[in-house]
Scaffold this motif. Structure first.
Motif, PDB file in Angstrom:
ATOM      1  N   ALA A  57       0.848  -1.195   0.000  1.00 49.51           N
ATOM      2  CA  ALA A  57       0.000   0.000   0.000  1.00 49.51           C
ATOM      3  C   ALA A  57       0.883   1.245   0.000  1.00 49.51           C
ATOM      4  O   ALA A  57       1.923   1.277   0.669  1.00 49.51           O
ATOM      5  CB  ALA A  57      -0.902  -0.019   1.223  1.00 49.51           C
ATOM      6  N   ALA A  58       0.448   2.249  -0.764  1.00 47.86           N
ATOM      7  CA  ALA A  58       1.275   3.445  -0.952  1.00 47.86           C
ATOM      8  C   ALA A  58       1.611   4.118   0.377  1.00 47.86           C
ATOM      9  O   ALA A  58       2.682   4.703   0.529  1.00 47.86           O
ATOM     10  CB  ALA A  58       0.551   4.418  -1.875  1.00 47.86           C
ATOM     11  N   ASN A  59       0.692   4.014   1.321  1.00 44.67           N
ATOM     12  CA  ASN A  59       0.925   4.722   2.587  1.00 44.67           C
ATOM     13  C   ASN A  59       1.594   3.840   3.636  1.00 44.67           C
ATOM     14  O   ASN A  59       1.713   4.225   4.787  1.00 44.67           O
ATOM     15  CB  ASN A  59      -0.403   5.265   3.134  1.00 44.67           C
ATOM     16  N   GLU A  60       2.026   2.641   3.229  1.00 45.37           N
ATOM     17  CA  GLU A  60       2.655   1.745   4.200  1.00 45.37           C
ATOM     18  C   GLU A  60       4.150   1.614   3.904  1.00 45.37           C
ATOM     19  O   GLU A  60       4.524   1.166   2.818  1.00 45.37           O
ATOM     20  CB  GLU A  60       1.993   0.359   4.154  1.00 45.37           C
ATOM     21  N   ALA A  81       7.750   0.150   3.476  1.00 41.22           N
ATOM     22  CA  ALA A  81       8.109  -1.225   3.108  1.00 41.22           C
ATOM     23  C   ALA A  81       8.501  -2.039   4.337  1.00 41.22           C
ATOM     24  O   ALA A  81       8.142  -3.214   4.453  1.00 41.22           O
ATOM     25  CB  ALA A  81       9.240  -1.204   2.085  1.00 41.22           C
ATOM     26  N   ALA A  82       9.220  -1.407   5.250  1.00 41.26           N
ATOM     27  CA  ALA A  82       9.677  -2.153   6.433  1.00 41.26           C
ATOM     28  C   ALA A  82       8.486  -2.668   7.231  1.00 41.26           C
ATOM     29  O   ALA A  82       8.489  -3.794   7.733  1.00 41.26           O
ATOM     30  CB  ALA A  82      10.550  -1.260   7.304  1.00 41.26           C
ATOM     31  N   GLN A  83       7.450  -1.834   7.312  1.00 44.52           N
ATOM     32  CA  GLN A  83       6.255  -2.220   8.071  1.00 44.52           C
ATOM     33  C   GLN A  83       5.520  -3.363   7.363  1.00 44.52           C
ATOM     34  O   GLN A  83       5.083  -4.321   8.007  1.00 44.52           O
ATOM     35  CB  GLN A  83       5.351  -1.000   8.167  1.00 44.52           C
ATOM     36  N   ALA A  84       5.389  -3.267   6.043  1.00 48.14           N
ATOM     37  CA  ALA A  84       4.719  -4.327   5.277  1.00 48.14           C
ATOM     38  C   ALA A  84       5.485  -5.638   5.426  1.00 48.14           C
ATOM     39  O   ALA A  84       4.890  -6.712   5.607  1.00 48.14           O
ATOM     40  CB  ALA A  84       4.630  -3.929   3.807  1.00 48.14           C
ATOM     41  N   LEU A  85       6.792  -5.562   5.379  1.00 53.13           N
ATOM     42  CA  LEU A  85       7.600  -6.780   5.505  1.00 53.13           C
ATOM     43  C   LEU A  85       7.493  -7.377   6.904  1.00 53.13           C
ATOM     44  O   LEU A  85       7.486  -8.595   7.075  1.00 53.13           O
ATOM     45  CB  LEU A  85       9.066  -6.479   5.171  1.00 53.13           C
TER      46      LEU A  85
END
Ligand SMILES: Cc1cc2nc3c(=O)[nH]c(=O)nc-3n(C[C@H](O)[C@H](O)[C@H](O)COP(=O)(O)O)c2cc1C
Length: 158
Positions: free
Chosen positions: A25-28, A30-34
């Motif tokens: 998601a554009a507002n997330e 990358a570290a958090q998504a991972l």
């Protein structure tokens, strides 16, 4: 830390390596998504006997899954349905003699600019396009990442 190499856990190992395009998601960040992915993987992979490593870099993902064939394929099908990535390409899928990635769960890593030295060795420095890696190069890259400590890589979660 659980390992699946020895004793009653020893059995035929299936290895699947794929590359895909990151669609977080554009507002997330990358570290958090991972971190969220690694948390899911920690919940499922240990129970299934699946181990591996997920590398994110330059908008692309490269992941290796190892374990019993059924468990690896079930896990991969679940991952394929995930909208957080697309354009998957399987680089290799088949039986191997032994695991290379033994830690339970799923190591999720991002490469920082210092990690370019690793990519330079594979001619991937200017444009990281893991879909185009051969099976040998993809495995070499993932093994290099696995064996590499900071500062070249940012380890996220086990
Ligand atoms: C690139 C990528 C890699 C993933 N790797 C795994 C994995 O190794 N194991 C796993 O269980 N889920 C993995 N997931 C998450 C699954 O797609 C799915 O969201 C999750 O397993 C659902 O389980 P949960 O509802 O318990 O979080 C991955 C997702 C993405 C986008």
């Amino acid at each position: 830390m659980t390992q699946f190499q020895n004793g009653s856990r020893a059995r035929a190992v299936h290895r699947l390596i794929y590359a895909s395009r990151q669609r977080f998601a554009a507002n997330e960040p990358a570290a958090q998504a991972l971190e969220a992915i690694a948390a899911s993987a920690a919940r499922h992979n240990a129970a299934a006997g699946v181990t591996g490593l997920l590398l994110a870099h330059g908008g692309w993902l490269l992941q290796v899954l190892e374990g019993p064939a059924n468990a690896v394929m079930t896990t991969y099908r679940r991952i394929l349905d995930d909208p957080r990535h697309d354009e998957p390409r399987v680089i290799i899928s088949g039986p191997v003699r032994e695991r290379e990635f033994e830690e339970a769960g799923m190591d999720a890593r991002r490469m920082n600019p210092a990690g370019d030295c690793i990519l330079g060795a594979l001619d991937q420095r200017t444009a990281f396009t893991p879909r185009e890696l051969s099976d040998v190069s993809a495995l070499a890259l993932l093994k290099a990442v696995r064996g590499c400590d900071a500062p070249a890589l940012v380890a996220l979660a086990g």
